[in-house]
Design an enzyme around this catalytic site. Sequence first.
Site, PDB file in Angstrom:
ATOM      1  N   ASP A   6       0.802  -1.235   0.000  1.00 20.89           N
ATOM      2  CA  ASP A   6       0.000   0.000   0.000  1.00 20.89           C
ATOM      3  C   ASP A   6       0.826   1.272   0.000  1.00 20.89           C
ATOM      4  OD1 ASP A   6       1.022  -0.268   2.547  1.00 20.89           O
ATOM      5  OD2 ASP A   6      -0.807   0.368   3.565  1.00 20.89           O
ATOM      6  N   GLU A   7       2.122   1.176  -0.336  1.00 20.71           N
ATOM      7  CA  GLU A   7       2.949   2.375  -0.257  1.00 20.71           C
ATOM      8  C   GLU A   7       4.126   2.260  -1.216  1.00 20.71           C
ATOM      9  OE1 GLU A   7       4.632   5.195   3.347  1.00 20.71           O
ATOM     10  OE2 GLU A   7       4.412   3.040   3.695  1.00 20.71           O
TER      11      GLU A   7
END
Length: 346
Positions: free
Chosen positions: A94-95
């Site tokens: 997610d990053e």
Amino acid sequence: MDAFFASVEQRDFPELRGKPVAVGGSGERGVVAAASYEARTFGVRSAMSSRIAKQKCPQLIFTKPRFEVYKQVSSQIRNIFAEYTPLIEPLSLDEAYLDVTENIPGIVSATKLALEIKQKIREQTNLTASAGVSYNKFLAKLASDYRKPDGIFVIKPEEGAAFVAQLPVEKFHGVGRVTALRMHELGIRTGLDLRQQTEAFLRQHFGKAGGHYFRIAQAQDDRPVEPDRIRKSVGSENTFIADLDTLAEMQAGLLPLIDDLWRWCHRTSVYGRTVTVKIKLNDFQIMTRSRSALLPIRNRAMFEQMVFELLEENFPLAKPVRLLGVSLSNLEDSQPYEGKQLALPF
């Protein structure tokens, strides 16, 4: 991405929207993998035990993780990034860091580009992302956490030093709870306090990391965005439903973790030289033991033997065990040139 796992669950199951949701196991030994923003208002956080999470938020709704779905959505978002730059360094599902100094659409403003990416993520996934825009990785990471959820924050070159100066050290990416406490004991509570220390002083108290702390206190970070960043370690761990008391129980508990890592090594053709065993007692005390081989370990029997020997070195244990983990580091690709193009000096 904002509360990524929990947001995917709320997107896919409308009955969860607007409610406090935790992704993870709801049992007595469960752990929260992600918490929705509704749950965070009660103090529920990732890596918190499910028991404590339920005490903080009795109405908390637990859902089982669906990692294959999260991976699919992450790949979809990565494809959006690739429309703007090939320089993408994933940190997790997610990053990611993006270097947009030279970008595919030729957009001059990094802020405008970040807003466009955020909008495209919302349109294609029905999820929100937050963006940090700055001139180095350290500041971009700080900025990305500054206005969550669905936010954007920009730190310009002339603002970097002042921004870092006013931040508490525990807000610095890479400064964990234990390190922050050590800094507090030394009278270092803000970025400005950190900046006033010499590099020699910080290295004396924090070792090699002291040099990094010295630089980031000046808002300096020269690390490039590395699209092909080599993974440094791989691990697997398990929190058991009931505490383990005997060596035989612990060996049996380690076998699935050994199998899990060995499947990864076999699938990727990447093997490690250093084996680490992690033991968490039922009072949450953590012990680790490591051993390195001269060459990458490519024999499963040898891998298992090293794991069991490291476990036995801790006996007798003062208390029963609630968690065991195994990791491999000093990784090496056994097929380093396959499918890779070499950079030749012309």
